[in-house]
Design a protein around this motif. Structure first.
Motif, mmCIF file in Angstrom:
data_model
loop_
_atom_site.group_PDB
_atom_site.id
_atom_site.type_symbol
_atom_site.label_atom_id
_atom_site.label_comp_id
_atom_site.label_asym_id
_atom_site.label_seq_id
_atom_site.Cartn_x
_atom_site.Cartn_y
_atom_site.Cartn_z
ATOM 1 N N ARG A 6 0.876 -1.444 -0.007
ATOM 2 C CA ARG A 6 -0.104 0.014 0.028
ATOM 3 C C ARG A 6 0.737 1.193 -0.082
ATOM 4 O O ARG A 6 0.673 2.373 -0.801
ATOM 5 N N ARG A 7 2.030 1.207 0.839
ATOM 6 C CA ARG A 7 2.921 2.350 0.707
ATOM 7 C C ARG A 7 3.331 2.699 -0.509
ATOM 8 O O ARG A 7 3.660 3.926 -1.006
ATOM 9 N N ASN A 44 -7.163 0.134 -10.289
ATOM 10 C CA ASN A 44 -6.029 -0.199 -9.225
ATOM 11 C C ASN A 44 -6.961 -0.761 -8.127
ATOM 12 O O ASN A 44 -7.241 0.127 -7.124
ATOM 13 N N PRO A 45 -7.143 -2.042 -7.718
ATOM 14 C CA PRO A 45 -7.934 -2.561 -6.525
ATOM 15 C C PRO A 45 -6.868 -2.504 -5.576
ATOM 16 O O PRO A 45 -5.749 -2.926 -5.555
ATOM 17 N N LEU A 46 -7.354 -2.028 -4.420
ATOM 18 C CA LEU A 46 -6.341 -1.743 -3.311
ATOM 19 C C LEU A 46 -6.921 -2.581 -2.021
ATOM 20 O O LEU A 46 -6.231 -2.192 -1.060
ATOM 21 N N ASP A 47 -7.729 -3.334 -1.997
ATOM 22 C CA ASP A 47 -8.267 -4.190 -0.834
ATOM 23 C C ASP A 47 -8.579 -5.576 -1.146
ATOM 24 O O ASP A 47 -9.686 -5.644 -1.965
ATOM 25 N N PRO A 48 -7.681 -6.608 -0.803
ATOM 26 C CA PRO A 48 -8.114 -7.919 -1.162
ATOM 27 C C PRO A 48 -9.802 -8.183 -0.876
ATOM 28 O O PRO A 48 -10.653 -9.261 -1.262
ATOM 29 N N GLY A 49 -10.369 -7.832 0.233
ATOM 30 C CA GLY A 49 -11.521 -8.054 0.800
ATOM 31 C C GLY A 49 -12.655 -7.168 0.142
ATOM 32 O O GLY A 49 -13.884 -7.465 0.438
ATOM 33 N N ASP A 50 -12.447 -6.290 -0.643
ATOM 34 C CA ASP A 50 -13.516 -5.436 -1.499
ATOM 35 C C ASP A 50 -13.884 -6.320 -2.451
ATOM 36 O O ASP A 50 -13.513 -6.052 -3.807
ATOM 37 N N THR A 51 -14.861 -7.356 -2.522
ATOM 38 C CA THR A 51 -15.365 -8.204 -3.422
ATOM 39 C C THR A 51 -16.883 -7.898 -3.510
ATOM 40 O O THR A 51 -17.379 -8.931 -4.509
ATOM 41 N N GLN A 52 -17.542 -6.851 -3.284
ATOM 42 C CA GLN A 52 -18.943 -6.782 -3.454
ATOM 43 C C GLN A 52 -19.301 -6.347 -4.795
ATOM 44 O O GLN A 52 -18.708 -5.312 -5.392
ATOM 45 N N HIS A 53 -20.462 -6.820 -5.517
ATOM 46 C CA HIS A 53 -20.703 -6.328 -6.769
ATOM 47 C C HIS A 53 -19.773 -6.232 -7.665
ATOM 48 O O HIS A 53 -19.640 -5.253 -8.530
ATOM 49 N N VAL A 54 -18.940 -7.273 -7.831
ATOM 50 C CA VAL A 54 -17.841 -7.061 -8.798
ATOM 51 C C VAL A 54 -18.087 -6.859 -10.399
ATOM 52 O O VAL A 54 -17.622 -5.995 -11.040
ATOM 53 N N ALA A 55 -19.072 -7.679 -10.651
ATOM 54 C CA ALA A 55 -19.492 -7.595 -12.167
ATOM 55 C C ALA A 55 -20.305 -6.232 -12.407
ATOM 56 O O ALA A 55 -19.964 -5.454 -13.370
ATOM 57 N N THR A 73 -8.800 -1.820 -18.451
ATOM 58 C CA THR A 73 -7.600 -2.393 -18.101
ATOM 59 C C THR A 73 -7.327 -2.380 -16.508
ATOM 60 O O THR A 73 -7.728 -1.351 -15.970
ATOM 61 N N PHE A 74 -7.331 -3.542 -15.831
ATOM 62 C CA PHE A 74 -6.915 -3.600 -14.538
ATOM 63 C C PHE A 74 -5.468 -3.788 -14.204
ATOM 64 O O PHE A 74 -4.942 -4.651 -14.937
ATOM 65 N N ARG A 75 -4.840 -3.004 -13.188
ATOM 66 C CA ARG A 75 -3.587 -3.362 -12.591
ATOM 67 C C ARG A 75 -3.638 -4.123 -11.264
ATOM 68 O O ARG A 75 -4.219 -3.768 -10.631
ATOM 69 N N MET A 76 -3.125 -5.344 -11.504
ATOM 70 C CA MET A 76 -3.318 -6.148 -10.362
ATOM 71 C C MET A 76 -2.045 -6.327 -9.768
ATOM 72 O O MET A 76 -1.062 -6.953 -9.823
ATOM 73 N N SER A 77 -2.134 -5.910 -8.420
ATOM 74 C CA SER A 77 -0.999 -6.078 -7.384
ATOM 75 C C SER A 77 -1.361 -6.897 -6.286
ATOM 76 O O SER A 77 -2.744 -7.626 -6.339
ATOM 77 N N PRO A 78 -0.712 -7.276 -5.471
ATOM 78 C CA PRO A 78 -1.035 -8.268 -4.270
ATOM 79 C C PRO A 78 -2.422 -7.757 -3.693
ATOM 80 O O PRO A 78 -2.871 -8.560 -2.809
ATOM 81 N N LEU A 79 -2.550 -6.457 -3.584
ATOM 82 C CA LEU A 79 -3.596 -5.972 -3.095
ATOM 83 C C LEU A 79 -5.217 -6.049 -3.737
ATOM 84 O O LEU A 79 -6.153 -5.981 -3.286
ATOM 85 N N SER A 80 -5.000 -6.574 -5.058
ATOM 86 C CA SER A 80 -6.281 -7.244 -5.656
ATOM 87 C C SER A 80 -6.866 -8.309 -5.162
ATOM 88 O O SER A 80 -8.292 -8.348 -5.189
ATOM 89 N N GLY A 81 -6.073 -9.369 -4.657
ATOM 90 C CA GLY A 81 -6.674 -10.250 -4.043
ATOM 91 C C GLY A 81 -7.144 -11.590 -4.980
ATOM 92 O O GLY A 81 -7.353 -11.273 -6.069
ATOM 93 N N GLN A 82 -7.486 -12.925 -4.270
ATOM 94 C CA GLN A 82 -7.642 -13.664 -5.111
ATOM 95 C C GLN A 82 -9.157 -13.984 -5.624
ATOM 96 O O GLN A 82 -9.192 -14.467 -6.688
ATOM 97 N N VAL A 83 -10.107 -13.501 -5.027
ATOM 98 C CA VAL A 83 -11.248 -13.345 -5.445
ATOM 99 C C VAL A 83 -11.661 -12.764 -6.787
ATOM 100 O O VAL A 83 -12.173 -13.204 -7.919
ATOM 101 N N LEU A 84 -11.063 -11.733 -6.609
ATOM 102 C CA LEU A 84 -11.034 -10.768 -8.044
ATOM 103 C C LEU A 84 -10.321 -11.235 -9.118
ATOM 104 O O LEU A 84 -10.950 -11.595 -10.219
ATOM 105 N N SER A 85 -9.042 -11.941 -8.811
ATOM 106 C CA SER A 85 -8.335 -12.760 -9.767
ATOM 107 C C SER A 85 -9.092 -13.850 -10.488
ATOM 108 O O SER A 85 -9.221 -14.138 -11.518
#
Length: 249
Positions: A6-7, A44-55, A73-85
């Motif tokens: 995040r930093r 740029n998703p910044l919280d792996p737990g933010d998975t509401q209403h993705v579509a 375009t989505f930029r996927m860092s470790p903050l994107s999380g497995q659910v979105l991936s």
């Protein structure tokens, strides 16, 4: 680990600002009409737990990108999380252009022999040099000028020149105790002569004099020459990110 990511992500947004920024939950939607760079035009998703209403949210983002004439375009860092991936996998999105984020504690950098160099004050001169070293189309000049002019932290514009010929360029953004290196490039005919290394060391010396304690940068995983240079300077990988686009984009 996520706090560290995040930093750097926050520092990256400040150092290379998009023209328009929208928030959808913890997704940061960055768009820039004047420059096509993916990091300036991406979700740029910044919280792996933010998975509401993705579509539904992807649909909203898609409409924003359409309005700018940019591919979603989505930029996927470790903050994107497995659910979105997983959601993007199942929808058939492509994955491309992996990059590394690397860091170097400046107390470990060998800067004693680095040349003292004063950053350019003339943004137009720097932009001209950077377009040459990056082999960029001149049509990007206004967009690049807009991005650099919008940087809020102190930005050092470094260019190594031989007369009127640009050899190497970079932007060093001093942000608190961080010094970010951006747009590092050496002109094709001047490569493998140490120009990039010398310019990086000068920029880091400048940043350390301003009390920066850590240098960081982003580099494409496939850029073997740059990775070799950065590792030889002592930079080490912190994390990786990549980009994704929907089928047909």
């Amino acid at each position: 680990m996520l706090a560290i990511v995040r930093r750097y992500e926050a520092a990256g947004f400040r150092a290379w600002p998009a023209a328009a920024v929208h928030y959808d939950g913890t997704w940061v939607v960055r768009l820039t009409a004047g420059h096509p760079a993916k990091r300036l035009n991406s979700v740029n998703p910044l919280d792996p737990g933010d998975t509401q209403h993705v579509a539904e949210r992807i649909g909203r983002a898609s409409r924003r990108f359409d309005a700018y004439g940019r591919p979603l375009t989505f930029r996927m860092s470790p903050l994107s999380g497995q659910v979105l991936s997983k959601h993007l996998d199942e929808a058939g999105w492509s994955r491309f252009d992996e990059s590394l984020v690397m860091r170097l504690p400046l107390k470990e950098a060998q800067l004693d022999t680095a040349m003292d160099q004063i950053p350019l004050k003339d943004i137009s001169r720097f932009i001209g040099a950077a377009i040459k070293t990056n082999d960029s189309d001149v049509s990007l000049r206004p967009g690049l000028s807009e991005v650099i002019g919008a940087i809020q932290p102190e930005a050092g514009l470094f260019a190594l020149e031989d007369g009127n010929e640009a050899l190497a360029t970079l932007v060093c953004v001093h942000d608190g105790d961080l010094a970010g290196l951006f747009e590092v490039a050496t002109e094709k005919s001047a490569r493998n002569k140490g120009h990039g290394r010398n310019l990086i060391l000068s920029a880091l010396k400048w940043a350390r004099l301003r009390s920066a304690r850590e240098a960081w940068l982003q580099v494409e995983a496939g850029n073997v020459a740059a990775l070799s240079l950065y590792r030889s300077l002592g930079f080490e990988e912190v994390y990786r990110y990549h980009y994704r686009r929907p089928p047909g984009a």
